[in-house]
Design a protein around this motif. Structure first.
Motif, mmCIF file in Angstrom:
data_model
loop_
_atom_site.group_PDB
_atom_site.id
_atom_site.type_symbol
_atom_site.label_atom_id
_atom_site.label_comp_id
_atom_site.label_asym_id
_atom_site.label_seq_id
_atom_site.Cartn_x
_atom_site.Cartn_y
_atom_site.Cartn_z
ATOM 1 N N LEU B 25 0.835 -1.201 0.000
ATOM 2 C CA LEU B 25 0.000 0.000 0.000
ATOM 3 C C LEU B 25 0.870 1.251 0.000
ATOM 4 N N TYR B 26 1.953 1.196 0.787
ATOM 5 C CA TYR B 26 2.850 2.355 0.848
ATOM 6 C C TYR B 26 3.444 2.629 -0.530
ATOM 7 N N ALA B 27 3.869 1.557 -1.204
ATOM 8 C CA ALA B 27 4.454 1.746 -2.537
ATOM 9 C C ALA B 27 3.423 2.380 -3.473
ATOM 10 N N MET B 28 2.180 1.958 -3.351
ATOM 11 C CA MET B 28 1.168 2.504 -4.253
ATOM 12 C C MET B 28 0.916 3.973 -4.007
ATOM 13 N N ILE B 29 0.944 4.373 -2.728
ATOM 14 C CA ILE B 29 0.635 5.781 -2.430
ATOM 15 C C ILE B 29 1.858 6.662 -2.668
ATOM 16 N N MET C 1 4.279 14.327 1.418
ATOM 17 C CA MET C 1 3.475 13.269 0.798
ATOM 18 C C MET C 1 3.894 11.898 1.327
ATOM 19 N N LYS C 2 5.233 11.683 1.362
ATOM 20 C CA LYS C 2 5.701 10.375 1.800
ATOM 21 C C LYS C 2 5.386 10.141 3.268
ATOM 22 N N LYS C 3 5.489 11.234 4.054
ATOM 23 C CA LYS C 3 5.226 11.073 5.484
ATOM 24 C C LYS C 3 3.750 10.799 5.726
ATOM 25 N N THR C 4 2.887 11.528 5.013
ATOM 26 C CA THR C 4 1.452 11.264 5.173
ATOM 27 C C THR C 4 1.141 9.832 4.778
ATOM 28 N N ALA C 5 1.772 9.394 3.688
ATOM 29 C CA ALA C 5 1.533 8.026 3.229
ATOM 30 C C ALA C 5 1.942 7.038 4.309
ATOM 31 N N LEU C 6 3.128 7.285 4.874
ATOM 32 C CA LEU C 6 3.629 6.367 5.897
ATOM 33 C C LEU C 6 2.684 6.331 7.089
ATOM 34 N N LEU C 7 2.215 7.522 7.474
ATOM 35 C CA LEU C 7 1.315 7.617 8.619
ATOM 36 C C LEU C 7 0.019 6.848 8.339
#
Lengths: 484, 129, 277
Positions: B25-29, C1-7
């Protein structure tokens, strides 16, 4: 006896034959599609009449009784949905005859086959009584849909790829939720599951399962904030694909959620906070959809954003939690599908004559294409919610349901979005009515395009006038008595 | 605490699938490259398959193909693992392969149109053609 | 963006972990999932379908409709790839073409050619930056491919008794064609198995599956009821089911082989189905 399954088999059979025909006698491909869709629609009518007189019909595929085998279960509501899907697909197919035959050259057979498959997939979703079979059908419908929407120049492939990513995640989450339910109950059949869940202890895992399933379905139905793929996919693709899929995809997913809510998942299994979250997202979808629609220049994109708002209507309606609002949500599935169909068919005809669908290209349309514009006006009025068109009645049920439960914010949302729709559509009417068409404009209205459009538009009036009958005969019997 | 630890150890298969799924999921976002997104999607779907296959397992049981000596006599369900999740996942694998094929076809078309697979570059090109 | 995604990802993961609190432990024999449906399948399916491989029995028979749709999904994927990336046949896609003089081995380069010249004994087409065929690779693959195909057929046919079935066998069969294309070139594959044949084969496979279903209806039973095969060649009800599963698996194998070859050809040649790799 075979009525239930005969609604879908002609479509599957037609798609296989279309490929065989495409590589041997390509002239047969288009008529084959007409025959398949017409047969399917005919059997849907027969099925609906049968279900109305004898009650819920079931069909055991492979002859294995549930829960061991897969069953189709058709009640009055789903029979109505089946007819809606095949009928609207037939109208679209007939209206876009020229595009389908000319626009795809040697790929016509593939296009027709995929079109039939996606319709079959959507009808199967409505018909099936098995949770896993539902997943496979969702993928049949979606995969062919990605291809139909992705065929086109410019940004269509990107929009479709976006849709594919979001849609696959949604479907996978649904699959995960089904796995949760399976591990807890050991069954996949919906009726069997409903029985077991009534007796099962309410646990965190059960709540988790329901939440994951609903979440996945929300992603698939483009509920705000997962709506990002929808406007791109419908506005960038070929008009045939947009007119075919816009009335179906989101509505069928809404249908699935309603079917699960009223037939399978007992109230206790729904996490307490979930209805509130759903109401919040539904209301947000209405506001956001209307706001974004207001800012669009391309008219197809604008209607796509209105669709986002409409999804908010239905999700809100089904989670308000009273009988009136649920009736409204169910009625709105029919209404929304019909008016989306009318609008997209009309826009398709206009786009063929005028090219890009921006306001400036719509000057003087009332003079040059009077019938098409008349149908467009009916669709738009229904979208706004003007009586006696279909859209008014479903909105009325939703409003009164919201009033009963004191959901005032949702009511405000409904009213605001209606007002925004007024502004949006009168902007088009004004340009099309008062401005002169350009010198070089040579619009043609051919009867083969106007007839399907006229059928759709007239149906809006007929269904509106008989909406009481639809509620009594198709919907009222399905909602469980426990929902007051 | 002890409860939690026993929970952790008796259900570590579920932990594994959740971690794997979240990686996907992380890779997709978060990833900007379309191919990487599709790889994320594949990981995501594979994690769900692992979850299903784990449902099917039974301690001390063997694969669900009946052995000769049981064909004649009584079949004891404890001896064989649950075949149903395997059936379901066979279907899901086929679906995910099909989805990947279509996705790669779309990616090829995207590359033809935009000459890049980085999402931000594509958006840039759409804004300022 | 990456941090929000991780969260977001961590939050979702935490919720999922919380929701598995009430799951039975791994390998629990008495969990609901191992009892209700599964127990019935394990105990009853052999006497009903005469198929020792329970996965095949459930896949091909009890959930035969699922399997048909799954085959349709593969068929759809092939059509979808065709619709999305197949380039029109009459449109010229200019490029560099290489020809090798067969006697001397000299390679000639031709710019912006559209028309492919017909058969010419003195020149042969070679792929752009592809070295001359390696004799070892070519002859090894030539020897291996028939065995792979035989194995594929075995896997299709033996799905009743060992792990296998239409999908697995079909994939193995398709892999042999992919190997052919990789070891020789795509033109060789297209020459052996052209587009028309693959498309017709993929449709024929699903039609075979569908036909078995329709046969059930024709005999007055439900769609996909293999019990209709009872009495054909003097078979009992259970062996009728067994035969039904076999027929269906063959159909699946045909479609999967054809569809995968179609997808491979389209993706590797970027839609031209003549060049590539």
């Amino acid at each position: 006896m075979h009525d239930v399954v005969l609604t879908i088999l002609p479509l599957l059979f037609g798609s296989f034959l279309a490929i065989l025909a495409g590589w041997t006698r390509s002239a047969l491909v288009y008529p084959l599609g007409v025959v398949a869709l017409a047969l399917s629609t005919g059997f849907c009518v027969k099925l609906l009449l049968g279900v109305l007189s004898t009650g819920t019909a079931t069909y055991l595929l492979g002859g294995w009784s549930p829960p061991w085998g897969i069953v189709f279960v058709i009640d009055t509501f789903s029979a109505g949905m089946m007819l809606l899907i095949s009928g609207s697909a037939l109208l679209t197919y007939l209206a876009f005859r020229a595009e389908i035959i000319e626009g795809f050259a040697e790929k016509t057979a593939a296009f027709v086959a995929l079109l039939l498959l996606t319709v079959a997939g959507h009808m199967g979703i409505v018909a099936t009584g098995d949770l896993f079979n539902l997943y496979v059908l969702i993928e049949v419908a979606a995969l062919s849909g990605y291809a139909l929407l992705g065929y086109g120049s410019g940004r269509a492939p990107l929009a479709s790829l976006n849709y594919l990513c979001v849609g696959s995640v949604g479907a996978s989450l649904y699959l995960l939720g089904v796995g949760y339910l399976y591990i807890l109950t050991g069954t996949l059949n919906m009726a069997d599951l409903a029985q077991i869940m009534l007796a099962a202890p309410v646990t965190a895992s059960l709540h988790g399962a329901v939440a994951v399933i609903l979440f996945g379905l929300w992603v698939k139905m483009a509920l705000f904030p997962f709506h990002g793929w929808l406007p791109g996919a419908y506005a960038m693709s070929s008009p045939v694909a947009a007119a075919l899929l816009a009335p179906l995809t989101t509505k069928v997913m809404v249908y699935v959620v309603i079917r699960l809510l009223i037939g399978v998942i007992p109230g206790a299994a729904i996490p307490e906070a979930l209805p509130d979250v759903a109401m919040l997202l539904g209301t947000a979808a209405i506001f956001a959809g209307s706001l974004m629609a207001y800012r669009q220049i391309d008219q197809r994109r604008m209607i796509a954003y209105i669709l986002v708002a409409e999804v908010g209507y239905m999700v809100g309606g089904m989670f308000i939690g009273n009988r009136t609002a649920m009736t409204g949500a169910m009625l709105h599935i029919f209404a929304d599908a019909l008016m989306t169909l009318t609008l997209f068919l009309a826009l398709g005809s206009i786009a063929r004559q005028r090219g890009e669908m921006v306001l400036a290209n719509m000057r003087g349309l009332f003079r040059t294409m009077p019938f098409t514009m008349a149908a467009f006006v009916l669709g738009a009025m229904s979208m706004i919610g003007v009586p006696p068109l279909f859209g008014f009645f479903s909105k009325w049920y939703l409003l009164s349901g919201a009033l009963e439960s004191g959901q005032y914010l949702f009511m405000v949302g409904l009213l605001v979005s209606s007002l925004v729709n007024v502004v949006l559509f009168f902007r088009i009417f004004e340009t099309a009515f008062f401005d002169e068409p350009g010198e070089s404009v040579r619009d043609i209205e051919h009867w083969s395009r106007v007839t399907p459009l006229a059928v759709a538009a007239v149906l809006l009036i007929v269904a509106g006038l008989s909406s009481g009958l639809i509620v009594d005969r198709l919907i009222a019997g399905i909602i469980p008595a426990s929902l007051i | 605490m002890e409860d939690f630890l026993t929970q952790l150890t008796s259900k570590y298969n579920f932990w594994a699938y959740i971690v794997l799924m979240m990686v996907g999921l992380y890779a997709m976002i978060a990833k900007g490259n379309l191919i990487k997104k599709l790889i994320g999607l594949s990981i995501f779907q594979t994690a769900i398959m692992l979850f299903y296959v784990a449902i099917g397992s039974k301690a001390g049981a063997t694969i669900p193909i009946l052995r000769d000596h049981t064909l004649k006599g009584v079949i004891d369900f404890v001896e064989y693992i649950n075949p149903l999740p395997h059936v379901l996942m066979l279907t899901a694998i086929v679906v995910s392969v099909a989805t990947l094929g279509v996705a790669l076809a779309l990616v090829l078309r995207v590359y033809d149109v935009h000459q890049t697979l980085e999402e931000d570059e594509i958006l840039e090109k759409i804004k300022n053609p | 963006m990456k941090k929000t995604a991780l969260l977001a990802v961590i939050l979702t993961g935490a919720l999922l972990i919380l929701s598995m609190e009430n799951f039975p432990s791994w390998g629990d024999v008495q969990s609901p999932a191992s009892l209700h449906l599964s127990r019935h399948f394990i105990e009853k399916s052999y006497e009903q379908t005469l198929t020792p491989n329970l996965v095949t029995a459930v896949l091909g028979d009890y959930r035969g409709f699922d399997t048909m749709l799954e085959t349709v999904v593969v068929f759809t994927a092939a059509l979808a790839c065709f619709l999305v990336i197949r380039l029109p046949r009459d449109v010229c896609t200019p490029g560099l073409f290489y020809y090798r003089h067969t006697r001397t081995g000299l390679v000639v380069r031709k710019h912006d050619a559209c028309e492919l010249p017909g058969e010419n004994p003195t020149f042969e087409r070679v792929d752009s930056d592809w070295p001359p065929h390696d004799v070892v690779v070519v002859s090894t693959c030539r020897m291996v491919i028939p065995f792979i195909q035989l194995f594929g057929l075995y896997v299709v046919a033996h799905g009743h008794y060992s792990p296998g079935g239409g999908f697995q066998g079909g994939v193995i069969f398709a892999a042999s064609y992919v190997l052919l294309a990789v070891s020789h070139d795509l033109r060789t594959l297209v020459h052996r198995l052209n587009e028309r044949v693959t498309h017709l084969l993929s449709a024929a496979g699903v039609l075979l599956f569908f036909g078995v279903g329709l046969f059930g209806m024709a005999m007055g039973l439900n769609f996909l009821d293999y019990g209709a095969l009872e009495g054909v060649l003097g078979m009992s009800l259970a062996s009728g089911h067994s035969l039904g599963i076999l027929l269906v698996e063959i159909g699946v194998g045909m479609t999967v082989t054809a569809a995968l070859v179609i997808i491979f050809k389209l993706l590797s040649s970027r839609g031209t189905v003549t060049e590539g790799l």
